[in-house]
Scaffold this active site. Structure first.
Site, mmCIF file in Angstrom:
data_model
loop_
_atom_site.group_PDB
_atom_site.id
_atom_site.type_symbol
_atom_site.label_atom_id
_atom_site.label_comp_id
_atom_site.label_asym_id
_atom_site.label_seq_id
_atom_site.Cartn_x
_atom_site.Cartn_y
_atom_site.Cartn_z
ATOM 1 N N ASN A 142 1.078 -1.220 -0.133
ATOM 2 C CA ASN A 142 -0.186 0.029 0.019
ATOM 3 C C ASN A 142 0.819 1.254 0.085
ATOM 4 O O ASN A 142 1.600 1.547 0.951
ATOM 5 C CB ASN A 142 -0.942 0.014 1.134
ATOM 6 C CG ASN A 142 -1.670 1.269 1.617
ATOM 7 O OD1 ASN A 142 -1.859 1.969 0.250
ATOM 8 N ND2 ASN A 142 -1.876 1.692 2.654
ATOM 9 N N LYS A 168 0.049 4.196 -0.082
ATOM 10 C CA LYS A 168 -0.440 5.499 0.387
ATOM 11 C C LYS A 168 -0.288 6.446 -0.389
ATOM 12 O O LYS A 168 -0.203 6.653 -1.745
ATOM 13 C CB LYS A 168 -0.099 5.668 2.027
ATOM 14 C CG LYS A 168 0.250 4.509 2.700
ATOM 15 C CD LYS A 168 0.333 4.815 4.234
ATOM 16 C CE LYS A 168 0.603 3.375 4.908
ATOM 17 N NZ LYS A 168 0.405 3.674 6.290
ATOM 18 N N HIS A 228 -9.618 1.439 4.948
ATOM 19 C CA HIS A 228 -8.301 1.483 5.656
ATOM 20 C C HIS A 228 -8.331 2.267 6.806
ATOM 21 O O HIS A 228 -9.115 3.183 6.768
ATOM 22 C CB HIS A 228 -7.195 1.994 4.618
ATOM 23 C CG HIS A 228 -5.678 1.984 5.151
ATOM 24 N ND1 HIS A 228 -5.139 2.944 6.017
ATOM 25 C CD2 HIS A 228 -4.972 0.934 4.777
ATOM 26 C CE1 HIS A 228 -4.170 2.531 6.385
ATOM 27 N NE2 HIS A 228 -3.469 1.346 5.535
ATOM 28 N N GLU A 259 -6.546 4.648 7.925
ATOM 29 C CA GLU A 259 -6.348 6.050 7.985
ATOM 30 C C GLU A 259 -7.587 6.627 7.262
ATOM 31 O O GLU A 259 -7.881 7.887 7.655
ATOM 32 C CB GLU A 259 -5.172 6.309 6.701
ATOM 33 C CG GLU A 259 -4.016 5.893 7.620
ATOM 34 C CD GLU A 259 -2.496 5.380 6.673
ATOM 35 O OE1 GLU A 259 -2.903 5.574 5.672
ATOM 36 O OE2 GLU A 259 -1.794 4.873 7.487
ATOM 37 N N GLU A 290 -5.637 -5.144 10.492
ATOM 38 C CA GLU A 290 -4.618 -4.180 10.511
ATOM 39 C C GLU A 290 -4.944 -3.699 11.820
ATOM 40 O O GLU A 290 -5.319 -2.423 11.834
ATOM 41 C CB GLU A 290 -4.372 -3.088 9.411
ATOM 42 C CG GLU A 290 -4.272 -3.856 8.091
ATOM 43 C CD GLU A 290 -3.726 -2.812 7.061
ATOM 44 O OE1 GLU A 290 -2.382 -2.921 6.807
ATOM 45 O OE2 GLU A 290 -4.279 -1.795 6.911
ATOM 46 N N GLY A 338 2.328 1.949 10.693
ATOM 47 C CA GLY A 338 3.417 3.150 10.687
ATOM 48 C C GLY A 338 4.134 3.434 12.070
ATOM 49 O O GLY A 338 4.508 4.356 12.099
ATOM 50 N N SER A 374 3.302 -2.375 10.092
ATOM 51 C CA SER A 374 4.746 -2.463 10.303
ATOM 52 C C SER A 374 5.429 -3.654 9.994
ATOM 53 O O SER A 374 6.338 -4.166 10.514
ATOM 54 C CB SER A 374 5.202 -2.125 11.694
ATOM 55 O OG SER A 374 4.682 -0.657 11.988
HETATM 56 C C1 PEP Z 1 -0.751 -0.001 5.758
HETATM 57 O O1 PEP Z 1 -0.737 1.221 5.195
HETATM 58 O O2 PEP Z 1 -1.756 -0.768 5.232
HETATM 59 C C2 PEP Z 1 0.215 -0.405 6.563
HETATM 60 C C3 PEP Z 1 0.192 -1.613 6.994
HETATM 61 O O3 PEP Z 1 1.172 0.303 6.930
HETATM 62 P P1 PEP Z 1 2.949 0.093 7.503
HETATM 63 O O4 PEP Z 1 3.271 -1.217 7.023
HETATM 64 O O5 PEP Z 1 3.645 1.291 7.140
HETATM 65 O O6 PEP Z 1 2.899 -0.072 9.063
#
Ligand code: PEP
Length: 262
Positions: free
Chosen positions: A8, A10, A94, A96, A173, A179, A219
């Site tokens: 992803n 972003k 998501h 975010e 997630e 992040g 992460s």
């Molecule tokens: C994501 O944006 O779905 C995500 C898991 O980000 P990160 O791997 O940076 O934590």
């Protein structure tokens, strides 16, 4: 079930950077049994599709769509537009989107339905905040996020013969892991995935529910991917930050290779 390694991006990598990433990334990093997906900014879909061609080994997706096919929704894009530009998948819900843009569970379900209407596969993101986890509310929160989406798929009897795979993936997630550099332990991920699998079976029937891939996100990077993918309930990973660099994404793809998920 094949192992999915999804990136992803972003709000990173416009069309020029997308070309440069794809010039440097080799899909061969993923061995047999690994399926690669990239969720790129909507403006980069056409560039990625042109670069990958129609039948390339990397699936292409957008990170968000509106639920309507067209209309007076300034700044939005529809699932049909994403499909027309070359996307086959779309993230919906998501964290975010939920946290920064106030997207609700009901809106996420409408978006997932729109993605299917356009002939694509929604990857529905669910996950609890740290506060919710500490308060013992993981199942309530994640169950509540799943319910309206699963209701739109209907149910088949347990063990129904001929139940094919559905256009649906789930990404678990935990919000506190996205992040932040904090990753769920394999035990935490396994328990959450088992709960989601049970909800899928309850809503869709055992056979259809068993075919839906459940990805872990939060992460993930090359050094911890294998440990998470060794959890039998984890069918793949959704990677944010570590998917931006072709070498690091290739490292995750190769960590996933040779591993058979349940
Ligand atoms: C994501 O944006 O779905 C995500 C898991 O980000 P990160 O791997 O940076 O934590």
């Amino acid at each position: 079930m094949e192992t999915i390694v999804a990136g992803n991006w972003k709000m990173h990598h416009g069309p020029a950077e997308t070309h440069s990433f794809l010039d440097r990334f080799t899909a061969e990093a993923a061995g047999d049994g690994v399926r690669l997906l990239l969720f790129v900014p909507a403006l980069s879909v056409a560039a990625a599709r042109a670069r990958l061609g129609a039948g390339a080994g990397i699936g292409l997706g957008v990170q968000n769509v509106h639920w309507e096919a067209a209309g007076a929704f300034t700044g939005e894009i529809s699932a049909e537009m994403a499909r027309g530009a070359g996307a086959d998948f779309a993230l919906v819900g998501h964290s975010e989107r939920r946290q920064l843009f106030g997207e609700t569970d009901a809106e996420t379900a409408r978006k997932a339905a729109a993605v299917r209407r356009a002939g694509m596969t929604p990857v529905v993101c669910v996950g609890e905040t740290l506060e919710e986890r500490v308060a013992g509310r993981l199942q309530e929160v994640v169950g509540g996020q799943l319910r309206p989406v699963l209701e739109t798929y209907g149910r088949t009897p347990h063990g129904a013969a001929g139940a094919g795979s559905l256009p649906l993936m789930i990404a678990y997630e935990p919000v506190w892991a996205i992040g932040t550099g904090r990753t769920a332990t394999p035990e935490d991920a396994g328990a959450a995935h088992a709960f989601i699998r049970a909800r899928l079976a309850g809503s869709l029937g055992a056979a259809r529910g068993a075919c839906v891939p459940i990805l872990y996100g939060g992460s993930v990077h090359a050094a911890n991917a294998r440990e998470l993918l060794d959890v039998p309930e984890v069918n793949g990973v959704l990677v944010g930050g570590a998917s931006l660099d072709p070498g690091s994404f290739a490292g995750i793809a190769s960590a996933a290779s040779g591993r058979e998920s349940s």
